[in-house]
Design an enzyme around this catalytic site. Sequence first.
Site, PDB file in Angstrom:
ATOM      1  N   THR A  47       0.791  -1.280  -0.068  1.00  0.00           N
ATOM      2  CA  THR A  47       0.102   0.013  -0.086  1.00  0.00           C
ATOM      3  C   THR A  47       0.916   1.266   0.055  1.00  0.00           C
ATOM      4  O   THR A  47       1.978   1.034   0.324  1.00  0.00           O
ATOM      5  CB  THR A  47      -0.924   0.100   1.318  1.00  0.00           C
ATOM      6  N   HIS A  75      10.567  37.324  41.141  1.00  0.00           N
ATOM      7  CA  HIS A  75       9.341  38.270  40.988  1.00  0.00           C
ATOM      8  C   HIS A  75       9.701  39.621  40.539  1.00  0.00           C
ATOM      9  O   HIS A  75       9.161  40.637  40.740  1.00  0.00           O
ATOM     10  CB  HIS A  75       8.584  38.148  42.379  1.00  0.00           C
ATOM     11  N   SER A 107      18.830  50.906  14.057  1.00  0.00           N
ATOM     12  CA  SER A 107      17.784  51.526  13.777  1.00  0.00           C
ATOM     13  C   SER A 107      17.909  52.379  12.720  1.00  0.00           C
ATOM     14  O   SER A 107      18.830  53.039  12.213  1.00  0.00           O
ATOM     15  CB  SER A 107      17.402  52.501  15.067  1.00  0.00           C
ATOM     16  N   SER A 108      16.512  52.618  12.110  1.00  0.00           N
ATOM     17  CA  SER A 108      16.637  53.553  11.014  1.00  0.00           C
ATOM     18  C   SER A 108      16.778  55.023  11.178  1.00  0.00           C
ATOM     19  O   SER A 108      17.138  55.926  10.422  1.00  0.00           O
ATOM     20  CB  SER A 108      15.463  53.372   9.843  1.00  0.00           C
ATOM     21  N   LEU A 149       1.681  15.727   7.270  1.00  0.00           N
ATOM     22  CA  LEU A 149       3.385  15.160   7.341  1.00  0.00           C
ATOM     23  C   LEU A 149       4.185  15.937   6.238  1.00  0.00           C
ATOM     24  O   LEU A 149       5.168  15.954   6.210  1.00  0.00           O
ATOM     25  CB  LEU A 149       3.069  13.472   6.768  1.00  0.00           C
TER      26      LEU A 149
END
Length: 457
Positions: free
Chosen positions: A122, A171, A295-296, A343
């Site tokens: 099969t 904490h 950063s831009s 799958l």
Amino acid sequence: MCLTLLTAISPIDGRYFESTKSLRCIFSEFSFLKYRLKVEILWLKKIIKMDNIINTEKIQKTDILFIDNILKNFTIKDAIYIKNIEKKINHDVKSLEYFLKYKFSKSKRLSFISEFIHFGCTSEDINNIAYALMIKDSLNQVILPLWSEIISFLKKYAIQYKNSALLSMTHGQPATPSTMGKEILNFYYRMQRQFFKLKKIEILAKFNGTTGNYNAYVAAYPDINWHAISQEFITSLNLIWNPCTTQIEPHDYIAEIFGCISLFNNILIDFNRDIWGYISLNYFKQISIDHEIGSSVMPHKINPIDFENSEGNLGLSNALMNHMRNKLPISRWQRDLSDSTVLRNLGVALSYSVIAYCSMLRGIKKLKIHNSQLLKNLNKNWSVLSEAIQTVMRKYNIKNSYEQLKKLTRGKEINQIDIHNFISNLNIPEIEKQRLKNITPANYLGLSVQIIEEETK
């Protein structure tokens, strides 16, 4: 529109192409076809060796070489040929069988065994073994080596930073000090456990026909012990034989594997977040790379993007794997097809993990500890020594030890002088007073260094 890195829908095959290329030779459609072709050919060769099925005198070494070369020389052109058959008949595994018969038609000597291609099988006999081999290769060639590299870095940094005192936070509040090395060791230990666990998970496969009972095999050759043949075939592939299945191997082992990987990923998310926090506190500096921009609009920034990227992709991977863990072990009656499309996404789930592992490794290689900042925070928090002082007071049976230290320290900013004055007024031996005064937030480390040395031998 042509498919390129810029036109791919999935970032796995676009933006993160380089990070995932190690899985491409395992989980691509081409590779899946090749794994299935391997199973078909190995099963045919198993049949050929059985004298009670085929007259092996007719089979020569050149014939076996011809068969082996079909797999060895499998090309994209061959894969396209198979996919074109599939378009017509709408069945992927049968298309592979027809491809093999076409190849055999080119050999006059082998035409007599062409009907033994895919004999008694099969589709799931072929598919489940192919997936098992794919998973096995992905773990051994990609996942476990990356885990090993991550774990090795954690061990290295645990040792390197074993004496770097760290103000702990429970904490979100100042707590008993540790060392940066000990905190990294905690993750090292947890990840190593999952590493050993993953290596031990058995990868199963089945080969027993349409509903797991060898019906067709027995109909054709009732005197052959097909149960034993199945076991021989599966174990010859270095897989674990599953003797009891329906039409499909039930995928429990995949759920086990993804459970283990998901837990490893959660541990790594925990690590990424802690490191992100330590960078924010300036406990770690990130090595500046001149040509990079953080950063831009803010030129000064060096963002912890590798740990952020890792965290995000781990979340994506876990979301997919958790769905697969819940879905794959479930199939209606002897089989339904709802597992098939899931799958086919095994490689997608693992790819997001691989992207995350590579990002984390890039990030950790850029870290440089900032010991002076660690000490600065420790020196601001002499109140953490209240634990040590009240415990020594209890040793000498001083009443309300805890409450006295609570009154002195809770919610207050106190310094070394405050602590030493309190110690001086205690009714305990002078030697104990001196010992307590020698304790600072930077050296109140318990056995943290010894634990590192013991666990990294």
